[in-house]
Structures are given as structure tokens and as C-alpha cells.
Motif scaffolding. Structure first.
Motif, PDB file in Angstrom:
ATOM      1  N   LEU A  18     -12.983  25.401 -30.806  1.00 28.74           N
ATOM      2  CA  LEU A  18     -13.745  24.703 -29.768  1.00 28.74           C
ATOM      3  C   LEU A  18     -12.825  24.039 -28.748  1.00 28.74           C
ATOM      4  O   LEU A  18     -13.073  24.112 -27.538  1.00 28.74           O
ATOM      5  CB  LEU A  18     -14.670  23.663 -30.392  1.00 28.74           C
ATOM      6  N   ASP A  19     -11.753  23.399 -29.229  1.00 29.32           N
ATOM      7  CA  ASP A  19     -10.809  22.747 -28.310  1.00 29.32           C
ATOM      8  C   ASP A  19     -10.170  23.762 -27.375  1.00 29.32           C
ATOM      9  O   ASP A  19     -10.035  23.511 -26.166  1.00 29.32           O
ATOM     10  CB  ASP A  19      -9.716  22.011 -29.092  1.00 29.32           C
ATOM     11  N   ALA A  20      -9.779  24.916 -27.917  1.00 33.84           N
ATOM     12  CA  ALA A  20      -9.129  25.940 -27.093  1.00 33.84           C
ATOM     13  C   ALA A  20     -10.106  26.516 -26.069  1.00 33.84           C
ATOM     14  O   ALA A  20      -9.769  26.663 -24.887  1.00 33.84           O
ATOM     15  CB  ALA A  20      -8.562  27.040 -27.980  1.00 33.84           C
ATOM     16  N   LEU A  21     -11.316  26.835 -26.499  1.00 31.28           N
ATOM     17  CA  LEU A  21     -12.276  27.446 -25.588  1.00 31.28           C
ATOM     18  C   LEU A  21     -12.838  26.465 -24.563  1.00 31.28           C
ATOM     19  O   LEU A  21     -13.321  26.880 -23.503  1.00 31.28           O
ATOM     20  CB  LEU A  21     -13.410  28.090 -26.383  1.00 31.28           C
ATOM     21  N   ASP A  22     -12.757  25.178 -24.861  1.00 32.21           N
ATOM     22  CA  ASP A  22     -13.239  24.155 -23.928  1.00 32.21           C
ATOM     23  C   ASP A  22     -12.232  23.873 -22.816  1.00 32.21           C
ATOM     24  O   ASP A  22     -12.571  23.278 -21.804  1.00 32.21           O
ATOM     25  CB  ASP A  22     -13.544  22.856 -24.692  1.00 32.21           C
ATOM     26  N   ASP A  23     -11.009  24.328 -22.986  1.00 27.73           N
ATOM     27  CA  ASP A  23      -9.936  24.035 -22.046  1.00 27.73           C
ATOM     28  C   ASP A  23      -9.883  25.093 -20.938  1.00 27.73           C
ATOM     29  O   ASP A  23      -9.705  26.279 -21.219  1.00 27.73           O
ATOM     30  CB  ASP A  23      -8.607  24.005 -22.820  1.00 27.73           C
ATOM     31  N   PRO A  24     -10.022  24.690 -19.656  1.00 28.50           N
ATOM     32  CA  PRO A  24     -10.020  25.675 -18.564  1.00 28.50           C
ATOM     33  C   PRO A  24      -8.713  26.461 -18.458  1.00 28.50           C
ATOM     34  O   PRO A  24      -8.739  27.653 -18.125  1.00 28.50           O
ATOM     35  CB  PRO A  24     -10.259  24.844 -17.306  1.00 28.50           C
TER      36      PRO A  24
END
Length: 125
Positions: A18-24
Motif C-alpha cells: 500500500l505504501d509503495a502504490l500510494d507513492d506517486p
């Protein structure tokens, strides 16, 4: 962090994904990776500063969304190369009412599995 090449079925931590995919910037890196590239090439293609690119590559690799390999160069100055390690990410709700993540990966070819095995053997010797 380099993923275990023998852990084809490793399940990444939900929060890491989630952290990786939330990061633009992470999403820009994944979009830019249509073939294996070095951090410098990724930085240029994704238009992300190199220092930021290294941090985001660590985040994506930790989440098992990227694989890190080695580009062998004739001059002996080998470099890490990164490639996308998934086709699909599915987040669902388990029977226990806990969220779970499933990452669908491309099947590894026999050549890739043999290269991984040989790499592990060389590390041990």
C-alpha cells in the motif's frame, strides 16, 4: 534489498504494498519500467531525482513489486538493474475479516530459474 529468487510464492506485507502504490514517484517508476533498467536510467525516464529514485526502488523492492538483478558490464563495473515483478495486485478481505494482498507474477522461465540457482551457488562458494 534483493528478493529471494527461490521464494516464488512469497507474500509481501500489505502495508509495504500500500505504501509503495500510494507513492506517486513509485507509480512513475513502475510505469517507466518497460524493460530492465539501472537506477540512473529509471531516474531519467521517470523524471525523478536520482537520490529519490534509490529510496523508491528500495520501497518497491521491499514490497516485492520490483526485482533487482545485475547488469554485467565488460569493464567490470556491474550495476543493479530493476524490473517489474508483478502483473496484478489484488487486495481482498479474508474470512477472518483481515485484509490480504495477492500479487500475481509472470511465470519464471527455465533460463531465469537456472540463472537464479547458479547465482545462489556462486554466493555460497
Amino acid at each position: 534489498m534483493v528478493r529471494d529468487p527461490f521464494a516464488d510464492e512469497d507474500i509481501p506485507d500489505l502495508q509495504d504494498v500500500l505504501d509503495a502504490l500510494d507513492d506517486p514517484d513509485c507509480r512513475a517508476i513502475v510505469r517507466a519500467l518497460d524493460e530492465p533498467m539501472t537506477a540512473d536510467e529509471i531516474s531519467n525516464r521517470a523524471d525523478v531525482p536520482l537520490s529519490t529514485t534509490y529510496r523508491k526502488l528500495d520501497l518497491l523492492t521491499e514490497a516485492s513489486l520490483l526485482e533487482e538483478g545485475t547488469e554485467i558490464r565488460p569493464d567490470g563495473q556491474h550495476a543493479s538493474q530493476y524490473s517489474v515483478a508483478f502483473e496484478e495486485v489484488v487486495i481482498g478481505l479474508a474470512d477472518s475479516r483481515e485484509f490480504e494482498v495477492e500479487v500475481t507474477r509472470q511465470p519464471r522461465t527455465a533460463d531465469e530459474r537456472l540463472a537464479d540457482l547458479w547465482s545462489e551457488v556462486r554466493k555460497e562458494t
